[in-house]
Design an enzyme around this catalytic site. Sequence first.
Site, short mmCIF file in Angstrom:
data_model
loop_
_atom_site.label_atom_id
_atom_site.label_comp_id
_atom_site.label_asym_id
_atom_site.label_seq_id
_atom_site.Cartn_x
_atom_site.Cartn_y
_atom_site.Cartn_z
N THR A 22 6.09 10.13 6.19
CA THR A 22 7.52 10.43 6.05
C THR A 22 8.39 9.44 6.84
O THR A 22 9.42 8.99 6.34
CB THR A 22 7.77 11.89 6.50
OG1 THR A 22 7.10 12.73 5.56
CG2 THR A 22 9.24 12.24 6.53
N CYS A 66 -3.01 14.47 1.59
CA CYS A 66 -1.66 14.99 1.80
C CYS A 66 -1.54 16.43 1.30
O CYS A 66 -0.65 17.15 1.69
CB CYS A 66 -0.65 14.10 1.09
SG CYS A 66 -1.05 13.84 -0.63
N GLU A 121 2.62 17.10 10.82
CA GLU A 121 1.44 16.71 10.02
C GLU A 121 0.39 16.09 10.94
O GLU A 121 0.68 15.10 11.62
CB GLU A 121 1.86 15.71 8.95
CG GLU A 121 0.72 15.40 7.99
CD GLU A 121 1.09 14.36 6.95
OE1 GLU A 121 1.72 13.35 7.30
OE2 GLU A 121 0.72 14.56 5.78
N LYS A 178 0.79 -3.60 -2.60
CA LYS A 178 0.21 -3.75 -1.27
C LYS A 178 -0.58 -2.50 -0.92
O LYS A 178 -0.01 -1.42 -0.77
CB LYS A 178 1.30 -3.96 -0.22
CG LYS A 178 0.70 -4.38 1.11
CD LYS A 178 1.61 -4.14 2.30
CE LYS A 178 1.33 -2.86 3.03
NZ LYS A 178 0.02 -2.74 3.67
N GLU A 183 6.46 9.36 -2.12
CA GLU A 183 5.50 10.47 -2.00
C GLU A 183 5.05 10.50 -0.55
O GLU A 183 4.32 9.61 -0.10
CB GLU A 183 4.28 10.21 -2.91
CG GLU A 183 4.61 10.06 -4.38
CD GLU A 183 5.05 11.35 -5.02
OE1 GLU A 183 4.74 12.43 -4.47
OE2 GLU A 183 5.71 11.30 -6.07
N THR A 198 7.73 6.32 7.57
CA THR A 198 7.76 5.04 6.85
C THR A 198 8.66 5.17 5.62
O THR A 198 9.42 4.26 5.30
CB THR A 198 6.33 4.63 6.42
OG1 THR A 198 5.44 4.84 7.48
CG2 THR A 198 6.28 3.18 5.98
P1 NDP Z 1 1.97 4.79 6.31
O1 NDP Z 1 3.31 5.31 6.01
O2 NDP Z 1 1.68 4.32 7.68
O3 NDP Z 1 1.61 3.56 5.35
C1 NDP Z 1 1.61 3.63 3.95
C2 NDP Z 1 1.75 2.24 3.40
O4 NDP Z 1 3.03 1.71 3.73
C3 NDP Z 1 0.73 1.25 3.97
O5 NDP Z 1 0.36 0.34 2.96
C4 NDP Z 1 1.53 0.59 5.07
O6 NDP Z 1 1.01 -0.64 5.45
C5 NDP Z 1 2.89 0.46 4.41
N1 NDP Z 1 4.00 0.31 5.33
C6 NDP Z 1 4.07 0.62 6.66
N2 NDP Z 1 5.30 0.31 7.15
C7 NDP Z 1 6.02 -0.20 6.13
C8 NDP Z 1 7.37 -0.69 5.98
N3 NDP Z 1 8.22 -0.71 7.02
N4 NDP Z 1 7.77 -1.13 4.78
C9 NDP Z 1 6.94 -1.10 3.72
N5 NDP Z 1 5.67 -0.67 3.78
C10 NDP Z 1 5.21 -0.21 4.96
O7 NDP Z 1 0.96 5.92 5.85
P2 NDP Z 1 -0.61 5.96 6.06
O8 NDP Z 1 -1.24 4.77 5.42
O9 NDP Z 1 -0.87 6.24 7.51
O10 NDP Z 1 -1.02 7.24 5.16
C11 NDP Z 1 -0.97 8.54 5.62
C12 NDP Z 1 0.32 9.22 5.19
O11 NDP Z 1 0.44 9.18 3.78
C13 NDP Z 1 0.33 10.70 5.54
O12 NDP Z 1 1.58 11.04 6.08
C14 NDP Z 1 0.13 11.39 4.21
O13 NDP Z 1 0.67 12.68 4.13
C15 NDP Z 1 0.83 10.46 3.28
N6 NDP Z 1 0.34 10.67 1.92
C16 NDP Z 1 1.18 11.25 1.00
C17 NDP Z 1 0.72 11.51 -0.29
C18 NDP Z 1 1.62 12.11 -1.33
O14 NDP Z 1 1.29 11.99 -2.50
N7 NDP Z 1 2.72 12.74 -0.98
C19 NDP Z 1 -0.66 11.21 -0.67
C20 NDP Z 1 -1.44 10.60 0.37
C21 NDP Z 1 -0.95 10.34 1.62
P3 NDP Z 1 0.03 -0.72 6.75
O15 NDP Z 1 -1.21 -0.01 6.38
O16 NDP Z 1 -0.17 -2.14 6.97
O17 NDP Z 1 0.79 -0.07 7.86
#
Ligand code: NDP
Length: 479
Positions: A228, A282, A383, A173, A248, A230
Amino acid sequence: MIIQNFINGQFVDPLQNKWLDNFCPADGEIYGKIPDSDHEDVEVAYIAAKSAFQTWSRTTVEDRSKILIKLADLIEDNLERLAEAESEDNGKPVKLAKTVDIPRAAENFRFFAHAITQFSSESHETIGQDAINYTLRQPIGVVGCISPWNLPLYLFTWKIAPAIAAGNCVIAKPSEITPLTSFMLGELCNEAGLPHGVLNIVHGIGQNVGHAIVVHPDIKAISFTGGTQTGAKIAIAAAPHFKKLSLELGGKNPNIIFADCDYENMLSTTIRSSFSNQGQICLCGSRIFIEQSLYNQFKSDFVAQIRRLKVGHPNDENTDIGALVSKDHLEKVLDYVKIAVDEGGKVLCGGEQIILKGFDDGYYMSPTVIEVKSDDCRANREEIFGPVVTIMPFTSEQEVLDIANKVDYGLSATIWTNNLNRTMRLTHAIHSGIVWVNTWMLRDLRTPFGGVKQSGLGREGGLEVLRFFTEPKNVCIKY
Ligand code: NDP
């Protein structure tokens, strides 16, 4: 543009025929529809993946590898069109998508196509017992991959490539905010000859589709990149099923600058590590600490150079800073600037929304530098994930180490110094999964990637992720 789910090699509508709008960050317009899928779509994808697993898990490593290499080639052949789509969907400058996002997506498939051929089992002769022990590394089965919006195809493929290279079948997804390039990947998978059902892509909202993947009793492992909070929800939902988890998560990475550094290299790299991809990486170094004796010079040069960065439409080749990913995200980042000011921070440049002529509803913001008096403020601990950095002087190595380690996150850190002993002391003592010295984001895909503390659980990359996507089984034979 209508985006569809990719299940069993076919493009299909969501079963409930519900759809979401897809917005273009550069002008705020709706330009497409994406499936608002739910657990029933995940179930159909699961049935396809389970059936494909029978054959894919028994396909030779060489044959799997050939298909992944073909997929890498096809991504490269389609670089222009994928980069344009990524930019339209995410708001990032198209030149960044062409030079970073899409080449890396191809490299992810190419790298794991080769890595899997070097991933071997171990054996131990148990002397005195007339026995031999060996470890089989078997694919897990059907696994889930959930990725964020900031580096859409780059991070989507970073998970999928090792999962399928290791013989698993995947239900993936992408972020609902940036679904376009993952949709295009489906067609390339078919062209590369990836057997139907090996990769299934289900679009929709995290709390519906993402959650359905996480709690599906027969999806045995989840690789997640995102925020974090999520990540914590996923860990709680997955726990009763005893799934393998790779998380991650977010970061609040320190960029520590000593006066003895190579100044020009540090300055130009720090501009990149602060504002690449509108600061939505990130790994961006959002907390900058500068040794006191260099502070004033750095402050003046850094701010002067940032003022010259061009905020513009993503399609403009001269654009340095494109649009932020969404209206909500822009508002969140602007709120953080207000919070920083309320807490005593001083905005040295930027801090505002920018209205681009002709694209008045786009989500643009000027690159922002905030001088803080103490690290003890929200702008320095939480963040922000946008084009905002804080700067602050320090006087001693111990002081800066303590400050760097004080946050809840521990993803990456950057240190600028030419003092070898100091490098050794700090790289050992810093709480972080990745430490860069005199560089930033220089990636070698063989290395473990991930964070400590609230930045995540487990490591991806290299052989680490192939270990994650396989189940080790010890066999002991007495002879
Ligand atoms: P989110 O946590 O909002 O979403 C990440 C993914 O998880 C999306 O596909 C989202 O879907 C999905 N999701 C949301 N809620 C749920 C749930 N309850 N169960 C399962 N899946 C779920 O992150 P963002 O998309 O806003 O990305 C930004 C974040 O990602 C930042 O905090 C950043 O630091 C982190 N990040 C970390 C990296 C690393 O390697 N450590 C690299 C890049 C980013 P939907 O879009 O529909 O909400």
